[in-house]
Design an enzyme around this catalytic site. Structure first.
Site, mmCIF file in Angstrom:
data_model
loop_
_atom_site.group_PDB
_atom_site.id
_atom_site.type_symbol
_atom_site.label_atom_id
_atom_site.label_comp_id
_atom_site.label_asym_id
_atom_site.label_seq_id
_atom_site.Cartn_x
_atom_site.Cartn_y
_atom_site.Cartn_z
ATOM 1 N N SER A 46 -18.404 12.183 0.192
ATOM 2 C CA SER A 46 -17.267 13.090 0.015
ATOM 3 C C SER A 46 -16.001 12.281 -0.204
ATOM 4 O O SER A 46 -15.869 11.149 0.294
ATOM 5 C CB SER A 46 -17.106 13.968 1.253
ATOM 6 N N TYR A 53 -15.565 16.674 10.176
ATOM 7 C CA TYR A 53 -16.254 16.573 8.898
ATOM 8 C C TYR A 53 -15.984 15.229 8.232
ATOM 9 O O TYR A 53 -16.921 14.520 7.807
ATOM 10 C CB TYR A 53 -15.819 17.711 7.982
#
Length: 707
Positions: A583, A596
């Site tokens: 990510s 996250y």
């Protein structure tokens, strides 16, 4: 292996086909359409013919496009077709009169190959479908409709020492017997001359090969073919009744056969270099059906397996004989390596004994069929469909042996004849005409999060290039729906699905075991399963923190851990690849998403650590960092979308997509297919010299620039 006398079990019986002709369905069909209908009926029934095997024909009056006159035209299954699935364009069409005139160029069986070269000159109406070497079997006979098939019950007679006597016993002078002869013009003349000398005959058994029969209408020809097969099957079942096959059982099937297959197949695959094409790898297929277990557990197994197959259709798919492994030594990699080396040496010796002055170079010497007593049948080939079909053909050979031994002794194909078929120049020419395989044919991938947007797009990208793919996802219904769609698009052989929660080690282990069992091992892992959450640190609960780390850090760790031994097994085949879907947040700090972002960062650093460990084993490990892949994403369908919209003070609808698009340097949407393209490149040989790298696919985000 301890041999025991076990309780006798009755032999497995032959299936008895029945006519499926539908007069109402066939009403109004043209002669060509009736030929196709008959062919499809025969080919779709595996008790009647094998996949790709058999051929059918009809002699039909057509209008000559040059003269406008009515001329007889032979419609016959074209080279390489499958009568079960073919369409009208699968038939070669040839002027019958020109075919009959070819005999003037024939001086003996030494001309068989030469005669094939004349067939294109007989083409009717510029039909581009190539005629097969079996064409003379149909053209030289005067009968209008002809079937030539190789069902197990028929080959059992054709490959038995008492086959000729039994043929007379069943059919009297209705069906003749011709000695073995390779397909070609000479065999066509032999059948023609037999039919002339025996006008009462309706067909002939071809020793070691199959049966050919004829009739005046499409329906009569079809029903006669089915009747003859049924009568052969019923006769064999009578002889098999009340007795065990293959001398009875010597051992019992082992328990845990699926687990044995999952362990054995990757190690065998890793020990099978492809001499024909070093970049191509094997794909495996495992079967432990009742017929195979009856055979490999029997007293006569070793004797019969060593004889090899009989029918040319079987032999071309399975090689001259299988490799047999000792079930007590399957955990010994040295034993497996030596067994494969011994097989390759035996194959090379066979090639040297039998080669002709003009024989093609020796092909891949690895076994196609591997048999393990108590376990089952393994087949390996350059792609999954070929491996599966080779296994099915060996199953046909097992059935043939069972029937042949019930009436006499099984007779295998003579070694020199077997070689001359395997290395037939016409077969070599056919192989040379085949298109080059797609880049990932022979490669096997497992994709976690396979039901999601990025996972499905990555799987599709690999499938499009010929890879086999195991889809893993915790949503069993969703991943099965994706698998079914891919099966329709790419074929059912190349895609499988398994329910797998990457936080559950037992499920992860079983997913890789299933991949090994279904395809033979692993070349590429795409770790993609993920979640996303957004919350300020004060509102981040321990449960939320752990959930992110369970999926994004521990989940990637578990998938890599269980992939590792499968990937290591392929070191000598040129190495393997792991791709983590990371990510932008793994390299760029994000306010309100600490759980996250930090879990993604942990996964990315794990990839760098694994790149160090994997390099000596030929395992490359790289990362793709997406950003804002909204369209098609299941993550963005839930709370994450609302949370990120709230964090940016915007509407969670289309305004959110516009926000991320405009935030990027390139002002472009990032789609699942964009991530798939990067993952594909990192998994493929195009990036063979890249490991420990990260590729950002985010349309440009200065915070995520790697430093």
């Amino acid at each position: 292996m301890t041999i025991l006398d076990l309780p006798a079990a009755e032999a497995i019986r032959f299936a008895v086909p029945a006519s499926r002709w539908d007069d109402a369905y066939a009403a109004g069909m043209s002669e060509a359409e009736l030929l196709l209908y008959r062919s499809n009926l025969l080919g779709s029934d595996l008790t009647v013919t094998n996949f790709g095997g058999g051929n059918t024909s009809a002699k039909i009056m057509e209008t000559d496009p040059l003269t406008g006159e009515a001329v007889p035209v032979l419609w016959v299954k074209g080279s390489g077709g499958d009568i079960g699935s073919m369409k009208l364009d699968g038939f070669a069409t040839l002027y019958q009169d020109k075919l009959l005139g070819l005999e003037g160029h024939y001086a003996g069986d030494q001309d068989d190959d030469k005669m094939v070269g004349f067939l294109p000159h007989c083409t009717f109406n510029l039909n581009g479908r190539a005629a097969s070497i079996d064409t003379p079997l149909h053209s030289l006979l005067p009968h209008r409709h002809i079937d030539h098939v190789h069902p197990d019950a028929i080959i059992a007679l054709a490959a038995s020492s008492n086959g000729e006597a039994v043929t007379r016993e069943i059919w009297g002078d209705e069906i003749g017997w011709l000695p073995w002869k390779r397909p070609g013009f000479t065999l066509g003349i032999m059948i023609r001359d037999f039919a002339r000398a025996n006008p009462q005959a309706k067909g002939a058994m071809l020793a070691g090969h199959g049966i050919i029969c004829w009739a005046d209408t499409a329906k009569d020809c079809y029903e006669q073919t089915v009747r003859l097969i049924s009568q052969a099957a019923e006769y064999l079942n009578t002889r098999l009744a009340g007795q065990p096959a293959f001398g009875g059982a010597a051992i019992s099937p082992l328990t845990g056969r699926a687990a044995i297959a999952s362990s054995l197949m990757p190690r065998l695959r890793g020990l099978m270099p492809n001499a024909d094409n070093a970049s191509r790898r094997k794909v495996g297929h495992f079967a432990d059906d009742a017929e195979t277990l009856e055979f490999v557990c029997s007293h006569d197994f070793s004797r019969l397996a060593a004889l090899g197959t009989s029918c040319p259709d079987h032999f071309l798919r399975t090689k001259i004989a299988p490799l047999v492994l000792d079930p007590a030594r399957l955990d010994d990699d040295t034993y497996l390596a030596q067994s494969l080396e011994d097989y390759r040496a035996l194959y090379a010796a066979y090639y040297q004994r039998c080669k002709r002055a003009n024989s093609p170079a020796m092909r891949d010497a690895n076994p196609v069929v591997v048999l393990v007593p108590g376990v089952g049948r393994f087949t390996f080939a350059g792609d999954k469909a070929t491996a599966r079909i080779a296994g099915e053909f060996y199953l046909n050979a097992i059935n043939v042996m069972r029937g042949a031994e019930a009436i006499g002794d099984y007779v295998a194909l003579d070694e020199q004849e077997a070689f001359d078929i395997e290395y037939w120049l016409l077969e070599e020419a056919k192989l040379q005409r085949m298109p080059a395989p797609r880049p990932m044919v022979g490669r096997i991938a497992l994709v976690t999060g396979g039901a999601g947007g990025i996972g499905a797009a990555t799987a599709a990208r690999m499938l499009r290039e010929g890879a086999c793919v195991m889809l893993a996802d915790r949503d069993a219904a969703a991943v099965e729906e994706v698998r079914a769609g891919f099966a329709r698009q790419f074929g059912k052989d190349v895609v499988r699905a398994v329910a797998c929660d990457v936080t559950d080690e037992a499920q992860v282990s079983e997913a890789f075991a299933a991949c090994s069992r279904e395809f033979g091992g692993l070349d590429m892992l795409v770790a993609n399963a993920g979640i996303a959450s957004s919350a300020p640190i004060e509102q981040t609960t321990l449960e939320l923190w752990n959930r992110n780390y369970d999926v994004l850090a521990q989940g990637y760790f578990l998938t890599a851990k269980h992939a590792w031994p499968l990937l290591k097994a392929m070191k000598e085949q040129g190495g393997t690849s792991v791709v983590f879907i990371g990510s932008k947040n793994a390299v760029a700090a994000a306010a309100g998403a600490s759980a996250y972002a930090s879990a993604k960062a942990a996964a990315n650093h794990l990839a760098r650590c694994l790149a160090l460990e994997g390099a000596p084993e030929g395992i490359r490990v790289n990362v793709v960092n997406p950003d804002a892949v909204i369209r098609g994403s299941r993550i963005w369908d839930g709370d994450w979308r609302r949370e990120r919209a709230a964090s940016n003070g915007i509407d969670p609808g289309e305004e959110l997509e516009a926000h991320y698009r405009n935030r990027s340097l390139l002002k472009r949407d990032v789609l699942p297919e964009d991530i798939a393209e990067a993952a594909y490149w990192l998994a493929s040989d195009a990036s063979a010299k890249s490991t420990g790298n990260m590729i950002n696919v985010d349309a440009g985000n200065v915070q995520a620039f790697t430093r």
